[in-house]
Enzyme design. Sequence first.
Site, short mmCIF file in Angstrom:
data_model
loop_
_atom_site.label_atom_id
_atom_site.label_comp_id
_atom_site.label_asym_id
_atom_site.label_seq_id
_atom_site.Cartn_x
_atom_site.Cartn_y
_atom_site.Cartn_z
N CYS A 1 44.26 34.94 34.40
CA CYS A 1 42.92 35.38 34.06
C CYS A 1 42.74 35.45 32.54
CB CYS A 1 42.62 36.70 34.75
SG CYS A 1 40.86 36.99 34.98
N HIS B 1 43.88 35.78 40.26
CA HIS B 1 44.94 36.78 40.26
C HIS B 1 45.83 36.63 41.48
CE1 HIS B 1 43.73 39.41 36.87
NE2 HIS B 1 42.57 38.84 37.09
N GLU C 1 48.79 37.66 41.85
CA GLU C 1 49.57 38.88 42.07
C GLU C 1 48.85 39.85 43.01
OE1 GLU C 1 47.74 38.36 39.49
OE2 GLU C 1 46.72 40.23 39.01
N1 LIG Z 1 38.03 39.53 30.19
C1 LIG Z 1 38.18 38.20 30.74
C2 LIG Z 1 39.41 38.16 31.64
C3 LIG Z 1 39.19 38.99 32.87
C4 LIG Z 1 40.46 39.49 33.50
O1 LIG Z 1 41.57 39.31 33.04
N2 LIG Z 1 40.23 40.17 34.60
C5 LIG Z 1 41.26 40.96 35.19
C6 LIG Z 1 40.80 42.39 35.19
C7 LIG Z 1 41.81 43.28 35.84
C8 LIG Z 1 42.94 43.54 34.88
O2 LIG Z 1 42.70 44.27 33.89
O3 LIG Z 1 44.03 42.97 35.10
C9 LIG Z 1 36.96 37.81 31.54
O4 LIG Z 1 36.23 38.73 31.97
O5 LIG Z 1 36.77 36.60 31.76
#
Ligand SMILES: N[C@@H](CCC(=O)NCCCC(=O)O)C(=O)O
Length: 250
Positions: free
Chosen positions: A111, A217, A219
């Site tokens: 992500c 994600h 995981e």
């Molecule tokens: N901020 C970026 C990436 C979004 C992201 O990594 N989401 C995961 C959120 C949960 C966590 O904190 O692991 C976007 O919004 O594109």
Amino acid sequence: MKPIIGITPSMVPGTEDRPGRRISLAADYVQAVAAAGGTPIVLAPVDGPVDRLLDVIDGLLLSGGGDIRPDRFGDRDVHPTVDGIDDLRDTFELALVDGAMRRGLPILGICRGCQVLNVALGGTLIQDIPDQHGTTIAHRQSDQKIPASEPSHPVTAEPGSLLDTVYGTTELQVNSFHHQSVRDIAPRLQVVGRAPDGIIEAVWCPDAAWVLGLQWHPELMFQAHPEHLRPFQALVAAASVARRATAAAD
Ligand SMILES: N[C@@H](CCC(=O)NCCCC(=O)O)C(=O)O
């Protein structure tokens, strides 16, 4: 010996009674690395050289989190939806990617981590998909109350790509928690997965040992959908090769 996988955490704001920022990491990342046969360690963000951290890890996992400061990828304007910027984390992770790439360490970006990978190598981001790309796909599935372990949209992998090889199929079902995504792909990266709306969902680096970025994600999915453990198993396998190569060179 189990390869050591360094995982980058988020930095979250403190509270009124404890104002200092805190390091935060969902245990799902740790559980996925352990389930895949690796030894997970958390890499505490530091404002300085990262070489000693890179000395002790065999692979790097860039976790999810807040938005990257847009001037890191050349955007002077900041979209009003940009949120969760942490300059220490940005600097730390960009330095880790640079060092890991120089060392040929395997990297899995998840992500935000996929976006960090692209920015570190010279690419840019869509700052807000709904406003700047437009889509009917819920890239933030929490808005539709879809459980995190369940998919919200498909991703099609490039046939024969690392993503196809890792998952063993070109048609994936993934979850989604983002409002940004890769815009201009970095020179050393290639797009290997897209959502039906054209949003880039996976990238890889063909001239590196093993570098993969995923916008979803896995995981959060692998317990309910075991195929999503495969990216972590592939990272651990690549890290095992890196460890043996380092041992042979010593
Ligand atoms: N901020 C970026 C990436 C979004 C992201 O990594 N989401 C995961 C959120 C949960 C966590 O904190 O692991 C976007 O919004 O594109």
